[in-house]
Design a protein around this motif. Structure first.
Motif, PDB file in Angstrom:
ATOM      1  N   UNK A  69       0.496  -1.275   0.047  1.00 36.81           N
ATOM      2  CA  UNK A  69       0.055   0.161  -0.027  1.00 36.81           C
ATOM      3  C   UNK A  69       0.851   1.280  -0.011  1.00 36.81           C
ATOM      4  N   UNK A  70       1.979   1.242   0.501  1.00 34.23           N
ATOM      5  CA  UNK A  70       2.856   2.326   0.949  1.00 34.23           C
ATOM      6  C   UNK A  70       4.177   2.616  -0.033  1.00 34.23           C
ATOM      7  N   UNK A  71       4.583   1.079  -0.454  1.00 35.04           N
ATOM      8  CA  UNK A  71       5.662   1.494  -1.475  1.00 35.04           C
ATOM      9  C   UNK A  71       5.179   1.484  -2.916  1.00 35.04           C
ATOM     10  N   UNK A  72       4.159   1.360  -3.255  1.00 40.66           N
ATOM     11  CA  UNK A  72       3.778   1.503  -4.692  1.00 40.66           C
ATOM     12  C   UNK A  72       2.976   2.764  -4.833  1.00 40.66           C
ATOM     13  N   UNK A  73       3.026   3.315  -6.117  1.00 43.00           N
ATOM     14  CA  UNK A  73       2.211   4.590  -6.272  1.00 43.00           C
ATOM     15  C   UNK A  73       0.920   4.288  -6.538  1.00 43.00           C
ATOM     16  N   UNK A  74       0.502   3.183  -6.866  1.00 41.95           N
ATOM     17  CA  UNK A  74      -0.936   2.957  -6.973  1.00 41.95           C
ATOM     18  C   UNK A  74      -1.543   2.356  -5.846  1.00 41.95           C
ATOM     19  N   UNK A  75      -1.004   2.354  -4.531  1.00 45.37           N
ATOM     20  CA  UNK A  75      -1.464   1.768  -3.346  1.00 45.37           C
ATOM     21  C   UNK A  75      -1.915   0.427  -3.674  1.00 45.37           C
ATOM     22  N   UNK A  76      -1.229  -0.157  -4.425  1.00 43.91           N
ATOM     23  CA  UNK A  76      -1.132  -1.855  -4.644  1.00 43.91           C
ATOM     24  C   UNK A  76      -2.859  -2.262  -4.544  1.00 43.91           C
ATOM     25  N   UNK A  77      -3.561  -2.073  -5.655  1.00 42.90           N
ATOM     26  CA  UNK A  77      -4.810  -3.109  -5.871  1.00 42.90           C
ATOM     27  C   UNK A  77      -4.294  -4.468  -6.018  1.00 42.90           C
ATOM     28  N   UNK A  78      -3.190  -4.787  -6.972  1.00 41.72           N
ATOM     29  CA  UNK A  78      -2.934  -6.058  -7.271  1.00 41.72           C
ATOM     30  C   UNK A  78      -3.667  -7.321  -7.481  1.00 41.72           C
ATOM     31  N   UNK A  79      -5.099  -6.680  -7.825  1.00 40.77           N
ATOM     32  CA  UNK A  79      -6.225  -7.744  -7.896  1.00 40.77           C
ATOM     33  C   UNK A  79      -7.265  -7.243  -8.911  1.00 40.77           C
ATOM     34  N   UNK A  80      -7.325  -7.879 -10.241  1.00 34.71           N
ATOM     35  CA  UNK A  80      -8.267  -7.424 -11.387  1.00 34.71           C
ATOM     36  C   UNK A  80      -9.613  -7.255 -10.474  1.00 34.71           C
ATOM     37  N   UNK A  81     -10.154  -8.317  -9.768  1.00 40.51           N
ATOM     38  CA  UNK A  81     -11.404  -8.453  -9.188  1.00 40.51           C
ATOM     39  C   UNK A  81     -11.565  -7.169  -8.416  1.00 40.51           C
ATOM     40  N   UNK A  82     -10.766  -6.805  -7.602  1.00 37.28           N
ATOM     41  CA  UNK A  82     -10.875  -5.715  -6.488  1.00 37.28           C
ATOM     42  C   UNK A  82     -10.879  -4.555  -7.432  1.00 37.28           C
ATOM     43  N   UNK A  83      -9.864  -4.292  -8.627  1.00 32.93           N
ATOM     44  CA  UNK A  83      -9.913  -2.962  -9.365  1.00 32.93           C
ATOM     45  C   UNK A  83     -11.364  -2.990  -9.990  1.00 32.93           C
ATOM     46  N   UNK A  84     -11.866  -4.010 -10.581  1.00 36.40           N
ATOM     47  CA  UNK A  84     -13.213  -3.801 -11.230  1.00 36.40           C
ATOM     48  C   UNK A  84     -14.266  -3.393 -10.108  1.00 36.40           C
ATOM     49  N   UNK A  85     -14.262  -3.925  -9.021  1.00 38.91           N
ATOM     50  CA  UNK A  85     -15.261  -3.587  -7.911  1.00 38.91           C
ATOM     51  C   UNK A  85     -14.986  -2.308  -7.275  1.00 38.91           C
ATOM     52  N   UNK A  86     -13.821  -1.774  -7.354  1.00 37.33           N
ATOM     53  CA  UNK A  86     -13.497  -0.342  -6.783  1.00 37.33           C
ATOM     54  C   UNK A  86     -13.914   0.658  -7.775  1.00 37.33           C
ATOM     55  N   UNK A  87     -14.200   0.403  -9.032  1.00 36.61           N
ATOM     56  CA  UNK A  87     -14.798   1.380 -10.171  1.00 36.61           C
ATOM     57  C   UNK A  87     -16.105   1.518  -9.902  1.00 36.61           C
ATOM     58  N   UNK A  88     -16.710   0.924  -8.917  1.00 36.10           N
ATOM     59  CA  UNK A  88     -18.242   1.106  -8.659  1.00 36.10           C
ATOM     60  C   UNK A  88     -18.330   1.948  -7.616  1.00 36.10           C
ATOM     61  N   UNK A  89     -17.256   2.479  -6.977  1.00 40.69           N
ATOM     62  CA  UNK A  89     -17.518   3.325  -5.736  1.00 40.69           C
ATOM     63  C   UNK A  89     -16.494   4.681  -5.879  1.00 40.69           C
ATOM     64  N   UNK A  90     -17.450   5.779  -5.652  1.00 39.66           N
ATOM     65  CA  UNK A  90     -16.781   7.108  -5.998  1.00 39.66           C
ATOM     66  C   UNK A  90     -16.596   7.687  -4.531  1.00 39.66           C
ATOM     67  N   UNK A  91     -15.527   6.792  -3.860  1.00 33.50           N
ATOM     68  CA  UNK A  91     -15.120   7.159  -2.733  1.00 33.50           C
ATOM     69  C   UNK A  91     -13.433   7.036  -2.549  1.00 33.50           C
TER      70      UNK A  91
END
Length: 225
Positions: free
Chosen positions: A159-181
């Motif tokens: 979470x802290x050493x990657x610029x992207x905060x480490x999604x590292x997971x396509x399913x999580x990335x897709x799910x997070x696209x449905x949250x404007x938070x």
């Protein structure tokens, strides 16, 4: 198989609910982005330890299409089961996002407006997925009993050493696209993230297959006849 698929859906749902929910809570409690990120990081690492420990014996606790892809390439899960896993992970992840919104009384269906794109972000996701998969494969080789903690601690660090905060997971990335938070990602940025994650996972598999392979026994010379 039904129990394994439900375990994958349930685990991914709880993981995403934790990621999105803790992000919402952190954002409510502080205006300091660093403190909010810490409030998002610790619950994510902690829930991974719990979920892998309790659901790992049922499904292997992939919760991640990149991980499922790697085990499919290793021929440790058949193609039909892998596809069922991925479908369950994506569906469970989206359900976790909607559940987080419901708990905090936010609009249930949202689409993120948070831009996460660019070369640095894609490299970060490839690194995050590479490290995650290599951690899992090395753990299986040397300390399978420690995998829940290894994965939880790796994600906490990433979470802290990657610029992207480490999604590292396509399913999580897709799910997070449905949250404007706090935890969201703009839907248009998903392809870059998913491709980077899959690439990182495959590179980790390639390196692990060489570096972690079982040593071959030394052939003793046969005595002369």
């Amino acid at each position: 198989m039904p129990r394994r698929v439900i375990a994958e859906a349930l685990g991914t749902a709880i993981l995403v609910a934790t990621v999105v929910g803790s992000g919402i809570m952190a954002d409510k409690l502080t205006d300091d982005v660093a403190v909010a990120l810490l409030g998002n990081t610790l619950p994510t690492g902690a829930i991974l330890v719990v979920l892998i420990t309790i659901l790992g014996p049922i499904s292997g606790a992939h919760f991640n299409p990149a991980v499922t892809l790697v085990f499919s390439l290793r021929r440790e899960i058949v193609a039909s089961a892998a596809l069922a896993y991925v479908a369950a992970q994506v569906a469970g992840g989206v359900a976790g996002t909607l559940l987080a919104h419901a708990m905090f009384e936010l609009p249930i269906l949202q689409f993120s407006a948070t831009a996460r794109t660019g070369t640095g972000q894609w490299i970060a996701e490839a690194v995050a997925a590479f490290g995650l998969v290599f951690t899992i494969l090395a753990g299986l080789r040397f300390r399978s009993d420690a995998i829940p903690w290894l994965v939880g601690l790796y994600i906490t660090a990433a979470y802290w050493f990657t610029a992207s905060t480490s999604f590292a997971n396509p399913a999580v990335a897709i799910a997070r696209a449905f949250s404007n938070t706090f935890a969201g990602i703009r839907p248009a940025d998903l392809p870059g993230f998913v491709l980077a994650e899959l690439l990182g996972a495959v590179l980790a598999l390639a390196l692990a297959s060489w570096m972690l392979s079982e040593p071959k026994p030394i052939q003793q010379p046969r005595p002369a006849e």
